[in-house]
Design a protein around this motif. Sequence first.
Motif, PDB file in Angstrom:
ATOM      1  N   VAL A  91       0.858  -1.184   0.000  1.00 31.21           N
ATOM      2  CA  VAL A  91       0.000   0.000   0.000  1.00 31.21           C
ATOM      3  C   VAL A  91       0.891   1.230   0.000  1.00 31.21           C
ATOM      4  CG1 VAL A  91      -1.842   1.238   1.191  1.00 31.21           C
ATOM      5  CG2 VAL A  91      -1.769  -1.263   1.278  1.00 31.21           C
ATOM      6  N   GLN A  92       0.615   2.150  -0.913  1.00 27.75           N
ATOM      7  CA  GLN A  92       1.355   3.408  -0.964  1.00 27.75           C
ATOM      8  C   GLN A  92       0.620   4.452  -0.135  1.00 27.75           C
ATOM      9  OE1 GLN A  92       1.686   5.307  -4.834  1.00 27.75           O
ATOM     10  NE2 GLN A  92       3.785   5.921  -4.373  1.00 27.75           N
ATOM     11  N   LYS A 148      -7.478   0.407   2.851  1.00 31.30           N
ATOM     12  CA  LYS A 148      -8.079   1.743   2.852  1.00 31.30           C
ATOM     13  C   LYS A 148      -7.121   2.821   3.344  1.00 31.30           C
ATOM     14  CE  LYS A 148     -12.766  -0.030   3.659  1.00 31.30           C
ATOM     15  NZ  LYS A 148     -13.903  -0.042   4.621  1.00 31.30           N
ATOM     16  N   ARG A 151      -3.202   3.935  -1.336  1.00 33.86           N
ATOM     17  CA  ARG A 151      -3.454   3.365  -2.661  1.00 33.86           C
ATOM     18  C   ARG A 151      -2.838   1.967  -2.713  1.00 33.86           C
ATOM     19  NH1 ARG A 151      -1.058   3.183  -7.784  1.00 33.86           N
ATOM     20  NH2 ARG A 151       0.808   4.252  -6.982  1.00 33.86           N
ATOM     21  N   GLN A 152      -3.693   0.979  -2.859  1.00 36.10           N
ATOM     22  CA  GLN A 152      -3.226  -0.403  -2.875  1.00 36.10           C
ATOM     23  C   GLN A 152      -2.540  -0.692  -4.201  1.00 36.10           C
ATOM     24  OE1 GLN A 152      -5.394  -4.130  -1.221  1.00 36.10           O
ATOM     25  NE2 GLN A 152      -5.880  -4.096  -3.389  1.00 36.10           N
ATOM     26  N   GLN A 153      -1.312  -1.175  -4.138  1.00 34.24           N
ATOM     27  CA  GLN A 153      -0.542  -1.486  -5.335  1.00 34.24           C
ATOM     28  C   GLN A 153      -0.557  -2.963  -5.677  1.00 34.24           C
ATOM     29  OE1 GLN A 153       3.319   0.184  -4.396  1.00 34.24           O
ATOM     30  NE2 GLN A 153       2.764   2.187  -5.232  1.00 34.24           N
TER      31      GLN A 153
END
Length: 318
Positions: A91-92, A148, A151-153
């Motif tokens: 996650v970013q 949540k 941004r899920q990568q």
Amino acid sequence: MTTMGAGMDGRRERRRGGAILAAGTLVAALALAGCSAGDSGSADSAGTAAEAPRGALDKGSGAEAAGTAGAGAPDLRVDQRAIIYTGSMRVQVTDVDAAAREVSALVTRAGGFVGGDQRRSAEADAVAELQLRVPAARFSGVVEEVAKLGRQQSREINTQDVTEETVDLEARIITQRARVDSARRLLARANSIADLVSLENELGRREADLASLEAKKRRLADLTALSTITVALAGPAAKTSEEKNETGFLVGLKGGWKAFATSMTVLLTVLGALLPWLVAVGVPLAVVLLVLRRRRRSPAQTAEISAPQPVPAARSAP
């Protein structure tokens, strides 16, 4: 009159005889019916008594077969199976440290804990890798909550059904415990030193096997009770594995420049570390060398000065 009286008496006798005959026939019929009913009841009772054990046996066999079938049939309910859940995600996020604190609080609220925490501190390309242990029932919920945070990568979820292995371990543990108890009983009745030593060795081997099986059972129980989630929290400038595998001239030039800059940084670092030693040792050494060089020159110059100068020859007059 006499003839009429005789006729009436004859008819009465015939009627009485018919009534007696009918009564006898009725009694005989009732007797035969009673015997038949008795025989039939006896036969029915005997048949019932004979069939009762057979029915009970059939019923017992059916129950045993049903029990065997129930014991051998797999339990298809998911909540009754032993399943190991594992997941990994990246996650970013904007702030890696704040996101890591939020993940730790989330896992604690779910009834789990953080099993590992590795961080690479930097400004924009910071990365934190957390290993989360959460109850299996809260696995999906924790994954969604972590996704949540930014941004899920990437995400990867794996499951492993170890129900059969768990059942097999249970059976092997029960059998091994019985073997250990048997060895202990034999050891208690040993009469010679040779038997005592042999039984002690056998008991130790069986106890070691039992301990190994119980350790495997505890390991499986831990993996099924607490699922493992590996979370990578990356900063805004952190590169993914796909971006790190890029090729091309510009990528090579960029990599070469980074290597050159890194080499220069290392060289300057080494030079900075050696500079105090060069100043402390090099300057006095240079002064000593200069003094020695001047001393070597002084005797040579003195000898040249003290040496007699040749007198030029006089010229004759023309």
